[in-house]
Design a protein around this motif. Structure first.
Motif, short mmCIF file in Angstrom:
data_model
loop_
_atom_site.label_atom_id
_atom_site.label_comp_id
_atom_site.label_asym_id
_atom_site.label_seq_id
_atom_site.Cartn_x
_atom_site.Cartn_y
_atom_site.Cartn_z
N PHE A 177 0.77 -0.95 0.04
CA PHE A 177 0.04 -0.03 -0.03
C PHE A 177 0.66 1.25 -0.05
O PHE A 177 0.54 2.21 -0.56
CB PHE A 177 -1.03 0.07 1.35
CG PHE A 177 -1.86 -1.21 1.26
CD1 PHE A 177 -2.43 -1.54 -0.03
CD2 PHE A 177 -2.38 -1.74 2.18
CE1 PHE A 177 -3.53 -2.61 -0.02
CE2 PHE A 177 -3.48 -3.06 2.24
CZ PHE A 177 -3.76 -3.35 1.01
N ARG A 178 1.94 1.25 0.72
CA ARG A 178 2.78 2.34 0.90
C ARG A 178 3.54 2.59 -0.70
O ARG A 178 3.60 3.80 -0.94
CB ARG A 178 3.91 2.21 1.91
CG ARG A 178 3.44 2.68 3.10
CD ARG A 178 4.69 2.79 4.22
NE ARG A 178 5.68 1.53 4.26
CZ ARG A 178 5.37 0.39 5.05
NH1 ARG A 178 4.25 0.44 5.74
NH2 ARG A 178 6.19 -0.47 4.86
N LEU A 179 3.82 1.25 -1.38
CA LEU A 179 4.55 1.36 -2.64
C LEU A 179 3.41 1.99 -3.75
O LEU A 179 3.93 2.63 -4.65
CB LEU A 179 4.95 0.09 -3.00
CG LEU A 179 5.89 -0.52 -2.36
CD1 LEU A 179 6.46 -1.88 -2.74
CD2 LEU A 179 7.53 0.36 -2.79
N ALA A 180 2.16 1.49 -3.38
CA ALA A 180 0.93 2.14 -4.39
C ALA A 180 1.08 3.72 -4.61
O ALA A 180 0.82 4.31 -5.48
CB ALA A 180 -0.17 1.57 -3.82
N GLU A 181 1.23 4.35 -3.26
CA GLU A 181 1.43 5.67 -3.21
C GLU A 181 2.66 6.32 -4.11
O GLU A 181 2.40 7.41 -4.55
CB GLU A 181 1.56 6.18 -1.96
CG GLU A 181 0.26 5.69 -0.86
CD GLU A 181 0.58 6.36 0.51
OE1 GLU A 181 -0.28 6.63 1.09
OE2 GLU A 181 1.88 6.17 1.07
N GLN A 182 3.42 5.44 -4.12
CA GLN A 182 4.83 5.98 -4.88
C GLN A 182 4.92 5.83 -6.55
O GLN A 182 5.40 5.97 -7.00
CB GLN A 182 5.93 5.71 -4.45
CG GLN A 182 6.09 5.77 -2.83
CD GLN A 182 7.21 4.71 -2.42
OE1 GLN A 182 7.98 4.28 -3.04
NE2 GLN A 182 7.46 4.91 -1.12
N ALA B 180 -9.20 3.77 -0.95
CA ALA B 180 -8.39 4.82 -0.80
C ALA B 180 -7.20 4.27 0.17
O ALA B 180 -7.05 3.59 0.83
CB ALA B 180 -8.83 5.95 0.13
N LEU B 181 -5.97 4.52 -0.28
CA LEU B 181 -4.73 4.02 0.40
C LEU B 181 -4.71 4.29 2.05
O LEU B 181 -4.46 3.28 2.69
CB LEU B 181 -3.38 4.55 -0.23
CG LEU B 181 -3.46 3.98 -1.55
CD1 LEU B 181 -2.21 4.64 -2.25
CD2 LEU B 181 -2.96 2.51 -1.72
N ALA C 171 -2.09 -2.75 -9.30
CA ALA C 171 -1.13 -3.92 -8.96
C ALA C 171 -0.68 -3.86 -7.51
O ALA C 171 -1.00 -5.01 -6.92
CB ALA C 171 -0.15 -4.30 -10.06
N SER C 172 -0.31 -2.99 -7.05
CA SER C 172 0.16 -3.00 -5.80
C SER C 172 -0.94 -2.92 -4.74
O SER C 172 -1.21 -3.49 -3.73
CB SER C 172 0.87 -1.45 -5.49
OG SER C 172 2.25 -1.57 -6.09
N ILE C 173 -2.18 -2.29 -5.00
CA ILE C 173 -3.38 -2.16 -4.23
C ILE C 173 -4.08 -3.83 -4.21
O ILE C 173 -4.39 -4.37 -3.17
CB ILE C 173 -4.20 -1.22 -4.72
CG1 ILE C 173 -3.74 0.28 -4.48
CG2 ILE C 173 -5.93 -1.65 -4.03
CD1 ILE C 173 -4.57 1.21 -5.01
N GLN C 174 -4.24 -4.42 -5.52
CA GLN C 174 -4.68 -5.59 -5.56
C GLN C 174 -3.94 -6.88 -4.88
O GLN C 174 -4.30 -7.66 -4.13
CB GLN C 174 -4.90 -6.03 -6.96
CG GLN C 174 -6.19 -5.46 -7.49
CD GLN C 174 -6.61 -5.98 -8.79
OE1 GLN C 174 -6.43 -7.19 -9.10
NE2 GLN C 174 -7.28 -5.20 -9.72
N GLY C 175 -2.49 -6.41 -5.03
CA GLY C 175 -1.55 -7.33 -4.25
C GLY C 175 -1.73 -7.19 -2.80
O GLY C 175 -1.70 -8.34 -1.95
N GLY C 176 -1.90 -6.04 -2.26
CA GLY C 176 -1.94 -5.93 -0.81
C GLY C 176 -3.45 -6.37 -0.44
O GLY C 176 -3.34 -6.99 0.90
#
Length: 158
Positions: A20-25, A133-134, A34-39
């Motif tokens: 989720f932190r990586l998704a912000e970046q 939302a993150l 992809a980051s959100i779905q993986g999280g």
């Protein structure tokens, strides 16, 4: 021998939070998604692992409950954790319900809206799904971690 399930669950929650932190970046929408779905997938694994933690605490080590009902059948429905999780499953906005909604949305195809037929018509879309939302996703992971730590501390052997 101490159970490895609490550590495993913490690891999955940490990895979900990291995604989720990586998704912000992420600059590109596909990478962010992809980051959100993986999280979200890791949150689901964490929730399953939490059920294993609770089963393990009540000496049902050979059980791998896949739902609250299966957990209740494994350890008895009158246990504090079963009652707490059932309450969370019914409570609007709880981390349990948030994960349930996220999974339900993620595990089915997205519905496509038909294009409007009138050129000058302004379409307003409102999403009736879970909060993706993150900050909300991070809060969901933190809520589950808090619950995990409470359960582990409650049953900690001296």
């Amino acid at each position: 021998m101490a159970s490895q399930w609490p550590s495993f669950t913490r690891q999955k929650l940490f990895l979900a939070s990291t995604l989720f932190r990586l998704a912000e970046q992420q600059e590109h929408a596909v990478e962010r998604e992809a980051s959100i779905q993986g999280g979200i997938a890791l949150l689901a694994e964490s929730r399953q692992a939490l059920l294993r933690v609770i089963a393990d605490i009540y000496q049902a080590r050979q059980q791998a409950p896949q739902s609250l009902d299966a957990l209740a059948d494994s350890i008895g429905g009158d246990r504090a954790e079963v009652e707490e999780l059932k309450r969370l499953a019914m409570e609007h906005g709880s981390w349990w319900q948030q994960i349930e909604q996220l999974l339900s949305e993620q595990q089915r195809p997205t519905e496509r809206k038909a294009p409007t037929e009138q050129e000058n018509m302004i379409a307003i879309a409102s999403q009736n799904g879970p909060d993706r939302a993150l900050p909300a996703l991070q809060e969901t992971a933190a809520g589950m971690k808090t619950y995990l730590e409470m359960v582990v501390e409650r049953h900690d052997e001296w």
